[in-house]
Design a protein around this motif. Structure first.
Motif, PDB file in Angstrom:
ATOM      1  N   LYS A  25       0.846  -1.194   0.000  1.00 50.01           N
ATOM      2  CA  LYS A  25       0.000   0.000   0.000  1.00 50.01           C
ATOM      3  C   LYS A  25       0.883   1.246   0.000  1.00 50.01           C
ATOM      4  CE  LYS A  25      -3.975   0.486   1.729  1.00 50.01           C
ATOM      5  NZ  LYS A  25      -5.169   0.701   2.589  1.00 50.01           N
ATOM      6  N   LEU A  36       0.787   5.409   0.554  1.00 53.53           N
ATOM      7  CA  LEU A  36       0.013   6.477   1.178  1.00 53.53           C
ATOM      8  C   LEU A  36       0.610   7.829   0.793  1.00 53.53           C
ATOM      9  CD1 LEU A  36      -2.111   7.509   3.293  1.00 53.53           C
ATOM     10  CD2 LEU A  36      -0.293   7.271   5.011  1.00 53.53           C
ATOM     11  N   GLU A  73      -4.630   6.862  -1.170  1.00 56.03           N
ATOM     12  CA  GLU A  73      -4.033   5.546  -0.943  1.00 56.03           C
ATOM     13  C   GLU A  73      -4.144   4.696  -2.204  1.00 56.03           C
ATOM     14  OE1 GLU A  73      -4.492   4.114   3.549  1.00 56.03           O
ATOM     15  OE2 GLU A  73      -6.444   4.557   2.651  1.00 56.03           O
ATOM     16  N   ASP A  75      -3.221   0.542  -3.492  1.00 60.47           N
ATOM     17  CA  ASP A  75      -2.804  -0.755  -2.958  1.00 60.47           C
ATOM     18  C   ASP A  75      -2.695  -1.801  -4.054  1.00 60.47           C
ATOM     19  OD1 ASP A  75      -5.430  -2.424  -3.150  1.00 60.47           O
ATOM     20  OD2 ASP A  75      -6.076  -0.604  -2.092  1.00 60.47           O
ATOM     21  N   ASP A 114      -1.598  -0.079   6.856  1.00 54.41           N
ATOM     22  CA  ASP A 114      -2.112   1.267   7.127  1.00 54.41           C
ATOM     23  C   ASP A 114      -1.392   1.894   8.318  1.00 54.41           C
ATOM     24  OD1 ASP A 114      -3.876   1.176   5.030  1.00 54.41           O
ATOM     25  OD2 ASP A 114      -5.587   0.546   6.240  1.00 54.41           O
ATOM     26  N   ASN A 146       2.162   2.773   7.381  1.00 51.93           N
ATOM     27  CA  ASN A 146       2.202   3.939   6.499  1.00 51.93           C
ATOM     28  C   ASN A 146       1.939   5.240   7.255  1.00 51.93           C
ATOM     29  OD1 ASN A 146       2.935   2.751   4.103  1.00 51.93           O
ATOM     30  ND2 ASN A 146       0.839   2.487   3.353  1.00 51.93           N
TER      31      ASN A 146
END
Length: 232
Positions: A79, A81, A131, A133, A149, A152
């Protein structure tokens, strides 16, 4: 007629003497009330600054872009961010006291040493967060997405602070703070007719004339000496 003229001249002379005395004592009174002494004015300016508690003269917006990965069960999730945030640069004026303000009478210079600049924040712009992913299967089967999450968010916060502490923004923040404090001391001095050089420094900016300034009295010492002299 002569007696009347003599009386009139006597009255004029008395009025002139009284007017002169009033002007003399009035000037002395004004000078006492509006003392143009730079140390007295600097002490009043310092008190005014301390009452502000914290001074913030510069702020900047930064953007952190961070990516975290996790691998489990032969699968990989990732992911990215993008987090914008605002950072303020502040000085704690409550830490500034009379020992930090020195007056050099020979060079007619007032020198102030401020507490260090503090980076406050970041204040994250939640509406502007983005975001992206990859690896949806692993995130659906495990708690990998929550872990990514959290990683990040922490990394983005650190990255925003890192950017805020870089040399260029710190220099800009110092310069803005320096100008604001210089005005706070210089304007009251000019208002009472004192043309003095006002220099503002931070603790790590002590220049080669440090020894000279170390022997220059602080306004605390000057005021204390005056009170002692008046008490004798």
């Amino acid at each position: 007629m002569r007696r009347g003229c003599s009386t009139f001249l006597g009255v004029l002379l008395a009025l002139a003497v009284v007017s002169g005395l009033l002007l003399w004592f009035g000037r002395d009174y004004v000078e006492q009330k509006l003392d143009p002494d730079p140390v007295t004015v600097a002490a009043a300016s310092l008190q005014g600054l301390r009452e502000q508690n914290r001074l913030s003269t510069f702020a900047a917006r930064y953007v952190a872009v961070v990516t975290s990965r996790q691998s489990r069960l032969g699968l990989t999730a990732r992911k990215t961010l993008i987090m914008p945030g605002m950072v303020r640069y502040e000085v704690d004026l409550a830490r500034l006291d009379q020992d930090d303000v020195q007056w050099n009478a020979e060079s007619n210079t007032l020198r102030i040493t401020l507490p260090p600049i503090e980076v406050v924040g970041p204040d994250v712009d939640l509406d502007a967060i983005r975001e992206y992913d990859e690896g949806g299967i692993l995130m659906r089967l495990t708690d990998a997405e929550d872990k990514l999450d959290e990683a990040n968010r922490q990394a983005a916060q650190r990255e925003l602070v890192r950017q805020a502490r870089e040399e260029t923004p710190m220099r800009l923040a110092r310069d803005a703070t320096r100008r604001a404090v210089e005005r706070s001391f210089a304007m009251p001095l000019r208002a009472v007719g004192v043309e003095a050089n006002v220099e503002v420094y931070f603790p790590d900016e002590r220049s080669g004339d440090r020894e000279q300034w170390d022997v220059s009295p602080s306004i605390r010492d000057v005021l204390a000496n005056r009170q002692s002299a008046q008490g004798q």
